[in-house]
Motif scaffolding. Structure first.
Motif, PDB file in Angstrom:
ATOM      1  N   ARG A 134       0.825  -1.213   0.000  1.00 15.86           N
ATOM      2  CA  ARG A 134       0.000   0.000   0.000  1.00 15.86           C
ATOM      3  C   ARG A 134       0.861   1.265   0.000  1.00 15.86           C
ATOM      4  O   ARG A 134       0.330   2.369  -0.100  1.00 15.86           O
ATOM      5  N   ALA A 135       2.162   1.114   0.171  1.00 18.83           N
ATOM      6  CA  ALA A 135       3.076   2.260   0.222  1.00 18.83           C
ATOM      7  C   ALA A 135       4.196   2.039  -0.786  1.00 18.83           C
ATOM      8  O   ALA A 135       5.330   1.706  -0.414  1.00 18.83           O
ATOM      9  N   PRO A 136       3.906   2.214  -2.080  1.00 18.33           N
ATOM     10  CA  PRO A 136       4.874   1.869  -3.119  1.00 18.33           C
ATOM     11  C   PRO A 136       6.191   2.629  -3.040  1.00 18.33           C
ATOM     12  O   PRO A 136       7.252   2.048  -3.281  1.00 18.33           O
ATOM     13  N   ALA A 137       6.156   3.904  -2.706  1.00 19.77           N
ATOM     14  CA  ALA A 137       7.398   4.682  -2.661  1.00 19.77           C
ATOM     15  C   ALA A 137       8.348   4.123  -1.611  1.00 19.77           C
ATOM     16  O   ALA A 137       9.560   4.011  -1.843  1.00 19.77           O
ATOM     17  N   LYS A 138       7.809   3.752  -0.457  1.00 22.19           N
ATOM     18  CA  LYS A 138       8.636   3.171   0.610  1.00 22.19           C
ATOM     19  C   LYS A 138       9.214   1.835   0.187  1.00 22.19           C
ATOM     20  O   LYS A 138      10.395   1.543   0.407  1.00 22.19           O
ATOM     21  N   ALA A 139       8.375   1.002  -0.406  1.00 25.86           N
ATOM     22  CA  ALA A 139       8.839  -0.318  -0.842  1.00 25.86           C
ATOM     23  C   ALA A 139       9.894  -0.193  -1.928  1.00 25.86           C
ATOM     24  O   ALA A 139      10.922  -0.891  -1.900  1.00 25.86           O
ATOM     25  N   ASP A 140       9.673   0.701  -2.896  1.00 26.15           N
ATOM     26  CA  ASP A 140      10.636   0.891  -3.975  1.00 26.15           C
ATOM     27  C   ASP A 140      11.994   1.308  -3.426  1.00 26.15           C
ATOM     28  O   ASP A 140      13.043   0.776  -3.821  1.00 26.15           O
ATOM     29  N   ALA A 141      11.980   2.278  -2.518  1.00 25.31           N
ATOM     30  CA  ALA A 141      13.239   2.775  -1.956  1.00 25.31           C
ATOM     31  C   ALA A 141      13.950   1.677  -1.170  1.00 25.31           C
ATOM     32  O   ALA A 141      15.180   1.543  -1.240  1.00 25.31           O
ATOM     33  N   PHE A 142      13.182   0.888  -0.439  1.00 25.43           N
ATOM     34  CA  PHE A 142      13.766  -0.169   0.385  1.00 25.43           C
ATOM     35  C   PHE A 142      14.454  -1.234  -0.461  1.00 25.43           C
ATOM     36  O   PHE A 142      15.635  -1.546  -0.260  1.00 25.43           O
ATOM     37  N   PHE A 143      13.735  -1.822  -1.408  1.00 29.20           N
ATOM     38  CA  PHE A 143      14.305  -2.922  -2.189  1.00 29.20           C
ATOM     39  C   PHE A 143      15.461  -2.442  -3.065  1.00 29.20           C
ATOM     40  O   PHE A 143      16.422  -3.183  -3.289  1.00 29.20           O
ATOM     41  N   THR A 144      15.391  -1.215  -3.528  1.00 29.67           N
ATOM     42  CA  THR A 144      16.492  -0.658  -4.298  1.00 29.67           C
ATOM     43  C   THR A 144      17.732  -0.489  -3.435  1.00 29.67           C
ATOM     44  O   THR A 144      18.857  -0.799  -3.855  1.00 29.67           O
TER      45      THR A 144
ATOM     46  N   PRO B 272       4.006  -3.714 -22.612  1.00 40.26           N
ATOM     47  CA  PRO B 272       3.888  -2.300 -22.241  1.00 40.26           C
ATOM     48  C   PRO B 272       5.213  -1.579 -22.354  1.00 40.26           C
ATOM     49  O   PRO B 272       6.279  -2.181 -22.205  1.00 40.26           O
ATOM     50  N   GLU B 273       5.138  -0.282 -22.591  1.00 35.16           N
ATOM     51  CA  GLU B 273       6.341   0.540 -22.646  1.00 35.16           C
ATOM     52  C   GLU B 273       6.786   0.859 -21.233  1.00 35.16           C
ATOM     53  O   GLU B 273       5.971   1.142 -20.345  1.00 35.16           O
ATOM     54  N   MET B 274       8.093   0.796 -20.986  1.00 30.31           N
ATOM     55  CA  MET B 274       8.641   1.060 -19.675  1.00 30.31           C
ATOM     56  C   MET B 274       9.418   2.383 -19.693  1.00 30.31           C
ATOM     57  O   MET B 274      10.072   2.707 -20.680  1.00 30.31           O
ATOM     58  N   VAL B 275       9.322   3.130 -18.611  1.00 33.69           N
ATOM     59  CA  VAL B 275      10.044   4.404 -18.524  1.00 33.69           C
ATOM     60  C   VAL B 275      10.824   4.472 -17.220  1.00 33.69           C
ATOM     61  O   VAL B 275      10.537   3.777 -16.266  1.00 33.69           O
TER      62      VAL B 275
ATOM     63  N   MET C 279       3.358  -4.124  -7.275  1.00 26.09           N
ATOM     64  CA  MET C 279       1.983  -3.689  -7.499  1.00 26.09           C
ATOM     65  C   MET C 279       1.510  -2.866  -6.307  1.00 26.09           C
ATOM     66  O   MET C 279       1.988  -3.043  -5.184  1.00 26.09           O
ATOM     67  N   VAL C 280       0.530  -1.993  -6.537  1.00 23.25           N
ATOM     68  CA  VAL C 280      -0.079  -1.212  -5.459  1.00 23.25           C
ATOM     69  C   VAL C 280      -1.380  -1.883  -5.035  1.00 23.25           C
ATOM     70  O   VAL C 280      -2.206  -2.247  -5.875  1.00 23.25           O
TER      71      VAL C 280
ATOM     72  N   VAL D 297       5.888   1.037 -15.599  1.00 22.88           N
ATOM     73  CA  VAL D 297       5.052   0.869 -16.778  1.00 22.88           C
ATOM     74  C   VAL D 297       4.452   2.217 -17.143  1.00 22.88           C
ATOM     75  O   VAL D 297       3.928   2.936 -16.279  1.00 22.88           O
ATOM     76  N   LYS D 298       4.560   2.575 -18.415  1.00 22.91           N
ATOM     77  CA  LYS D 298       4.015   3.857 -18.882  1.00 22.91           C
ATOM     78  C   LYS D 298       2.512   3.716 -19.070  1.00 22.91           C
ATOM     79  O   LYS D 298       2.020   3.380 -20.143  1.00 22.91           O
ATOM     80  N   ASP D 299       1.784   3.955 -17.981  1.00 25.32           N
ATOM     81  CA  ASP D 299       0.325   3.817 -17.982  1.00 25.32           C
ATOM     82  C   ASP D 299      -0.221   4.697 -16.870  1.00 25.32           C
ATOM     83  O   ASP D 299       0.026   4.445 -15.687  1.00 25.32           O
ATOM     84  N   GLU D 300      -0.965   5.720 -17.233  1.00 21.81           N
ATOM     85  CA  GLU D 300      -1.471   6.666 -16.232  1.00 21.81           C
ATOM     86  C   GLU D 300      -2.521   6.054 -15.322  1.00 21.81           C
ATOM     87  O   GLU D 300      -2.849   6.603 -14.275  1.00 21.81           O
ATOM     88  N   HIS D 301      -3.027   4.888 -15.693  1.00 22.61           N
ATOM     89  CA  HIS D 301      -4.070   4.241 -14.884  1.00 22.61           C
ATOM     90  C   HIS D 301      -3.514   3.183 -13.937  1.00 22.61           C
ATOM     91  O   HIS D 301      -4.264   2.609 -13.154  1.00 22.61           O
ATOM     92  N   MET D 302      -2.223   2.903 -14.018  1.00 21.18           N
ATOM     93  CA  MET D 302      -1.657   1.832 -13.204  1.00 21.18           C
ATOM     94  C   MET D 302      -0.262   2.200 -12.728  1.00 21.18           C
ATOM     95  O   MET D 302       0.546   2.719 -13.498  1.00 21.18           O
ATOM     96  N   ASP D 303      -0.001   1.943 -11.462  1.00 17.59           N
ATOM     97  CA  ASP D 303       1.329   2.162 -10.889  1.00 17.59           C
ATOM     98  C   ASP D 303       1.985   0.795 -10.715  1.00 17.59           C
ATOM     99  O   ASP D 303       1.770   0.107  -9.724  1.00 17.59           O
ATOM    100  N   TYR D 304       2.739   0.383 -11.724  1.00 14.50           N
ATOM    101  CA  TYR D 304       3.413  -0.915 -11.705  1.00 14.50           C
ATOM    102  C   TYR D 304       4.876  -0.700 -12.047  1.00 14.50           C
ATOM    103  O   TYR D 304       5.212  -0.006 -13.005  1.00 14.50           O
ATOM    104  N   ARG D 305       5.765  -1.292 -11.241  1.00 18.59           N
ATOM    105  CA  ARG D 305       7.198  -1.102 -11.433  1.00 18.59           C
ATOM    106  C   ARG D 305       7.895  -2.458 -11.481  1.00 18.59           C
ATOM    107  O   ARG D 305       7.456  -3.418 -10.828  1.00 18.59           O
ATOM    108  N   VAL D 306       8.967  -2.540 -12.264  1.00 14.10           N
ATOM    109  CA  VAL D 306       9.777  -3.754 -12.306  1.00 14.10           C
ATOM    110  C   VAL D 306      11.208  -3.411 -11.911  1.00 14.10           C
ATOM    111  O   VAL D 306      11.689  -2.311 -12.179  1.00 14.10           O
ATOM    112  N   PHE D 307      11.853  -4.362 -11.256  1.00 17.64           N
ATOM    113  CA  PHE D 307      13.224  -4.188 -10.790  1.00 17.64           C
ATOM    114  C   PHE D 307      14.141  -5.150 -11.540  1.00 17.64           C
ATOM    115  O   PHE D 307      13.766  -6.286 -11.835  1.00 17.64           O
TER     116      PHE D 307
END
Length: 266
Positions: free
Chosen positions: A147-157, A263-266, A189-190, A167-177
């Motif tokens: 539920r806290a993607p920014a925290k999780a992203d920073a932690f695992f990185t 999907p396109e990734m940015v 995923m959120v 993923v370049k999609d304004e309707h979905m917040d999905y990230r790959v590492f």
């Protein structure tokens, strides 16, 4: 086998109050067979597909709560479990089980990220991890649900040195590492309020490959499992999420049946 880079998913296991029920369920749904229970290590029992180790099941430890919440735990490879445990603490995570040696098999610890996602660390010894990946009945992918993607992203990185793309999609917040190459090792995923009730904890969803997603779901439901969503088509494969009879969540995916463009990734 060459050592997997630090941060690579390397193993998965789950604790079940009734290990025999779990064996029957996963044996039918994923085609697993099981080795002898290791009494020296709490009746830890490895699962095999085509004679190759793919996962393990284990009953609760003596004296432990007799009705623990079953859940699949994903382990990430580390060349030094003690050093990784310190990185986990420094990044704001919690070490739930201190580093310990497991015979000559390797060393491990269990930890939690700042958002409540539980995972394991495995420093391989004689047990190097998955002997089969990406084929029917074996591990193929995993996603952090938080539920806290920014925290999780920073932690695992911070802990594993991941690079990440969204993923370049304004309707979905999905990230790959990834670990600096083209091949991703983990998704994120959120957990939205619409899809997840507040009592549902953050977790890592483990995906197992199957030959036919719909048949795997049918087998799971026949044995007391429950479909959470899907089967659903995607550019990555046809997949579904399942709750097993003892409350462990996992996903199945047929990676050969793809629909749509990547999907396109940015």
């Amino acid at each position: 086998m060459a050592a997997r880079p630090e941060g690579t998913p390397v193993w998965t296991d789950a604790m079940f109050t009734d290990a025999e029920v779990a064996k029957t369920f996963y044996g039918d749904v994923l085609g697993w067979t099981f080795g002898e229970a290791s009494t020296e290590f709490g009746n830890y029992t490895q699962a095999y597909k085509n004679g190759k180790a793919v996962a393990a099941v284990v009953p609760p430890m003596p004296g432990q709560d007799t009705s623990p919440q079953s859940a699949w735990c994903l382990y990430f490879s580390s060349p030094d479990v003690g050093a990784t445990a310190e990185k986990i603490r420094s990044a704001g995570g919690t070490v739930l089980m201190e580093p310990m040696q497991v015979g000559d098999f390797g060393s491990m610890c269990i930890a939690q990220d700042p958002t409540g996602v539980t995972f394991g660390i495995w420093q391989p010894g004689a047990h190097e991890g998955f002997e089969l990946e990406g084929e029917a009945g074996s591990y193929v992918w995993a996603e952090v649900f938080t539920r806290a993607p920014a925290k999780a992203d920073a932690f695992f990185t911070a802990v594993f040195g991941y690079h990440s793309k969204k993923v370049k999609d304004e309707h979905m917040d999905y990230r790959v590492f990834d670990l600096g190459g083209e091949m991703p090792v983990l998704g994120r995923m959120v957990m939205t309020a619409e899809d997840f009730p507040p009592e549902f904890p953050p977790y890592i969803q483990v995906y197992f490959a199957v030959d036919n997603c719909d048949k795997a779901v049918e087998a799971a439901e026949r044995l007391g499992g429950r479909k959470l969503f899907g089967p659903m088509d995607s550019p990555f494969g046809r997949f579904a999420a399942i709750l097993d009879p003892q409350g462990a969540t996992f996903a199945v995916i047929d990676t050969r049946t793809t629909v749509g463009d990547m999907p396109e990734m940015v």
